[in-house]
Scaffold this motif. Structure first.
Motif, PDB file in Angstrom:
ATOM      1  N   ALA A 170       0.854  -1.181   0.000  1.00  0.00           N
ATOM      2  CA  ALA A 170       0.000   0.000   0.000  1.00  0.00           C
ATOM      3  C   ALA A 170       0.891   1.232   0.000  1.00  0.00           C
ATOM      4  CB  ALA A 170      -0.901   0.006   1.231  1.00  0.00           C
ATOM      5  N   THR A 171       0.521   2.249  -0.764  1.00  0.00           N
ATOM      6  CA  THR A 171       1.279   3.498  -0.823  1.00  0.00           C
ATOM      7  C   THR A 171       0.685   4.483   0.177  1.00  0.00           C
ATOM      8  OG1 THR A 171       1.806   3.161  -3.156  1.00  0.00           O
ATOM      9  CG2 THR A 171       2.030   5.399  -2.290  1.00  0.00           C
ATOM     10  N   LEU A 172       1.483   4.845   1.186  1.00  0.00           N
ATOM     11  CA  LEU A 172       1.038   5.801   2.195  1.00  0.00           C
ATOM     12  C   LEU A 172       1.310   7.233   1.780  1.00  0.00           C
ATOM     13  CD1 LEU A 172       2.214   3.997   5.461  1.00  0.00           C
ATOM     14  CD2 LEU A 172       0.144   3.636   4.092  1.00  0.00           C
ATOM     15  N   ALA A 173       2.352   7.453   0.983  1.00  0.00           N
ATOM     16  CA  ALA A 173       2.698   8.789   0.496  1.00  0.00           C
ATOM     17  C   ALA A 173       3.613   8.629  -0.709  1.00  0.00           C
ATOM     18  CB  ALA A 173       3.393   9.604   1.571  1.00  0.00           C
ATOM     19  N   ARG A 174       3.528   9.564  -1.632  1.00  0.00           N
ATOM     20  CA  ARG A 174       4.423   9.570  -2.800  1.00  0.00           C
ATOM     21  C   ARG A 174       4.565  10.991  -3.301  1.00  0.00           C
ATOM     22  NH1 ARG A 174       5.730   6.168  -7.871  1.00  0.00           N
ATOM     23  NH2 ARG A 174       5.994   7.798  -9.463  1.00  0.00           N
ATOM     24  N   ASP A 175       5.799  11.364  -3.636  1.00  0.00           N
ATOM     25  CA  ASP A 175       6.083  12.650  -4.258  1.00  0.00           C
ATOM     26  C   ASP A 175       7.004  12.433  -5.440  1.00  0.00           C
ATOM     27  OD1 ASP A 175       4.877  14.947  -2.659  1.00  0.00           O
ATOM     28  OD2 ASP A 175       5.801  13.766  -1.067  1.00  0.00           O
ATOM     29  N   ASP A 176       6.662  13.064  -6.565  1.00  0.00           N
ATOM     30  CA  ASP A 176       7.480  12.981  -7.785  1.00  0.00           C
ATOM     31  C   ASP A 176       8.230  14.276  -8.060  1.00  0.00           C
ATOM     32  OD1 ASP A 176       6.673  10.295  -8.723  1.00  0.00           O
ATOM     33  OD2 ASP A 176       4.706  11.216  -8.891  1.00  0.00           O
ATOM     34  N   ASN A 177       8.255  15.147  -7.076  1.00  0.00           N
ATOM     35  CA  ASN A 177       8.902  16.452  -7.180  1.00  0.00           C
ATOM     36  C   ASN A 177      10.085  16.466  -6.221  1.00  0.00           C
ATOM     37  OD1 ASN A 177       9.638  19.155  -6.985  1.00  0.00           O
ATOM     38  ND2 ASN A 177       7.529  19.906  -7.069  1.00  0.00           N
ATOM     39  N   ALA A 178      11.276  16.758  -6.726  1.00  0.00           N
ATOM     40  CA  ALA A 178      12.480  16.751  -5.886  1.00  0.00           C
ATOM     41  C   ALA A 178      12.428  17.797  -4.775  1.00  0.00           C
ATOM     42  CB  ALA A 178      13.715  16.976  -6.751  1.00  0.00           C
ATOM     43  N   GLN A 179      11.446  18.698  -4.822  1.00  0.00           N
ATOM     44  CA  GLN A 179      11.268  19.669  -3.749  1.00  0.00           C
ATOM     45  C   GLN A 179      10.854  18.982  -2.447  1.00  0.00           C
ATOM     46  OE1 GLN A 179       8.523  22.800  -4.799  1.00  0.00           O
ATOM     47  NE2 GLN A 179       7.956  23.191  -2.674  1.00  0.00           N
ATOM     48  N   PHE A 180      10.286  17.785  -2.572  1.00  0.00           N
ATOM     49  CA  PHE A 180       9.822  17.032  -1.406  1.00  0.00           C
ATOM     50  C   PHE A 180      10.590  15.718  -1.319  1.00  0.00           C
ATOM     51  CE2 PHE A 180       6.141  19.355  -3.158  1.00  0.00           C
ATOM     52  CZ  PHE A 180       5.957  20.264  -2.124  1.00  0.00           C
ATOM     53  N   PHE A 181      10.896  15.313  -0.093  1.00  0.00           N
ATOM     54  CA  PHE A 181      11.625  14.057   0.105  1.00  0.00           C
ATOM     55  C   PHE A 181      11.065  13.359   1.341  1.00  0.00           C
ATOM     56  CE2 PHE A 181      14.911  11.086   1.266  1.00  0.00           C
ATOM     57  CZ  PHE A 181      15.505  10.726   0.059  1.00  0.00           C
ATOM     58  N   ASN A 182      10.288  12.291   1.122  1.00  0.00           N
ATOM     59  CA  ASN A 182       9.813  11.467   2.224  1.00  0.00           C
ATOM     60  C   ASN A 182      10.974  10.664   2.785  1.00  0.00           C
ATOM     61  OD1 ASN A 182       6.723  11.772   2.036  1.00  0.00           O
ATOM     62  ND2 ASN A 182       7.341  11.361  -0.073  1.00  0.00           N
ATOM     63  N   ASP A 183      10.994  10.432   4.117  1.00  0.00           N
ATOM     64  CA  ASP A 183      12.195   9.835   4.707  1.00  0.00           C
ATOM     65  C   ASP A 183      11.851   9.029   5.962  1.00  0.00           C
ATOM     66  OD1 ASP A 183      14.882   9.282   4.825  1.00  0.00           O
ATOM     67  OD2 ASP A 183      15.479  11.239   5.594  1.00  0.00           O
TER      68      ASP A 183
END
Length: 478
Positions: A173-186
């Protein structure tokens, strides 16, 4: 071994001897979990400028124990590590004898293409990192991943569920996703609530970078159906140019939730704990707030001054004594001479107040690194770490050992902690080289498996260039 493990997973086999009996005299019992890479030989992307693959290197394990069957463990670790942004895949393994022996899962959680991830199943990512695992009261295992493009432009937080305790894994399951390098999930951490069956939490931070600065808020996903479906929200925000990394959520017996984390601004850093008494809807100001003299990424001082330092991304961790409001916190501190050590604080009132920090490692010279903590039902607390006390004059090698300290009572007094040797020395100059130094570990695995017994899962260098790092486990008593 296959049939015995399958029977235990099905609940048809007798409980093995207790973990205290497994340790015999209390000395470490070490067994290899992994060896040559189980990933497909042709998987993974080819190297590009600045990216180096470490084939057959297993690193950064975590481990969980079944709350109703303490002999049943699941570990997850990174397989075939790159020098930047993670590994080609994640591997899971199961033990049904407290960590004395292990069996690889029948399939792997599809957190990356090398794990079987595709666009159709939600795992179409080049690399995976920061894997964590928990086991719910029903016996289901939930594993988490930061899955991403190799250069970090796309980042996603994924969780995969195993209804049979880690033997087989579902599509993530995907809890979060960003395709913009301005954001970085960690750095996701997933935790089952042992007091509320079916409730599972995942927490992580996300770097939000703008032309004006940055913030790094806390995100939380919650499942109320044993990890099958999730809702996600931002639960703790920060002013510009501040935020946290390394969030870990711990549920307590009275319903309180705690999050431990490392807070930073452009000029300051601190170890912090926040509380929620309404299921994670709202959170307090920090109840533990200990200034730190360093930012994440400050390298462990090299004892040989060789220019080949140890990576340092260790972050605060919490452990609660089951059924109580007694909570232990550990983190790395830094002495005036630049060396790193292990600090400890305890709360006896569900994280509302905390004792003054004390140093608990027994390292006689140099640094202690990568602390992790666990607490047993009888109140024994254990902390494992690496250090370099057995280093020699040869700058080409860095002998490194794994140690444990345990405390039965009066844990806020340094003299109450007893040290024991777990494994080593091994040569830390043989572990993968990353852009931030040699990757001994950002964390390792440690769980309580009995009245005063613990299982540690950790990485060691093998001395074999074709298989540079293995994951080992050890059972020890406090």
């Amino acid at each position: 071994m296959f049939s015995a493990a399958a029977a235990l997973l099905a609940g048809a086999a007798a409980q093995p001897a207790g973990a205290e009996e497994e340790t015999g005299s209390g000395h470490a019992v070490v067994r290899p979990v992994s060896g040559v890479s189980p990933l497909p030989a042709d998987c993974g992307e080819p190297p590009i400028d600045g990216y180096v693959l470490n084939p057959n290197a297993e690193v950064l394990p975590t481990v969980a124990t079944d709350p109703n069957r303490p002999w049943h463990l699941v570990t997850v670790y990174q397989q075939d590590r790159w020098n930047r942004y993670g590994s080609n895949g994640a591997v899971t393994a199961v033990s049904d004898d407290y960590g004395k022996t292990w069996r690889q899962s029948d399939n792997l959680p599809p957190f990356s293409r090398c794990n079987g991830g595709t666009a159709a199943n939600g795992g179409d990512y080049e690399v995976t990192t920061d894997n964590w695992v928990t086991i719910t009261p029903s016996g289901a295992a939930i594993a988490a991943s930061l899955s991403l493009s190799r250069t970090g432009e796309t980042t996603a937080i994924l969780v995969s569920r195993s209804g049979d305790g880690g033997r087989t894994w579902d599509a993530p399951a995907t809890l979060a996703r960003d395709d913009n390098a301005q954001f970085f999930n960690d750095r996701p951490v997933v935790t089952a609530d042992p007091y509320h069956p079916g409730v599972v939490y995942a927490v992580w931070d996300r770097v939000d970078a703008t032309d004006a600065g940055w913030t790094q808020p806390v995100y939380l996903a919650k499942s109320t159906d044993d990890g099958r479906t999730w809702t996600t929200s931002k639960v703790y925000d920060f002013p510009d140019n501040s935020g946290v990394i390394g969030t870990q959520l711990v549920p307590l017996a009275d319903g309180t939730l705690l999050i431990g984390m490392h807070h930073e601004t452009d000029t300051t850093a601190a170890t912090q704990v926040i509380r929620s008494t309404d299921g994670g809807a709202t959170w307090s100001q920090p109840t533990l707030n200990v200034p730190a003299p360093f930012a994440v990424g400050v390298r462990i001082p090299d004892p040989d001054n060789s220019g080949d330092p140890i990576r340092n991304a260790s972050l605060p961790l919490l452990a609660a004594r089951p059924g109580t409001g007694v909570v232990s916190a550990v983190w790395q501190s830094q002495a005036a001479d630049g060396t790193f050590h292990i600090d400890y604080a305890q709360s006896k009132d569900a994280g509302l107040t905390w004792s003054s920090p004390v140093r608990i490692d027994k390292t006689p010279v140099g640094s202690a690194a990568v602390p992790v903590v666990a607490a047993s039902p009888n109140g024994t607390v254990a902390v494992t770490y690496y250090d370099f006390r057995n280093n020699t004059a040869d700058p080409a090698t860095l002998p490194t050992d794994v140690w444990a300290v345990t405390c039965k009572s009066n844990c806020t007094q340094p003299a109450s902690w007893r040290e024991q040797h777990i494994e080593g020395p091994f040569d830390a100059r043989k572990v993968p080289l990353t852009s931030a130094g040699r990757l001994v570990g950002d964390y390792s695995g440690l769980v309580s498996v009995g009245r005063s017994a613990f299982t540690a899962v950790y990485g060691v260098a093998t001395g074999d260039s074709a298989n540079p790092v293995d994951i080992h486990s050890a059972i020890f008593t406090g």
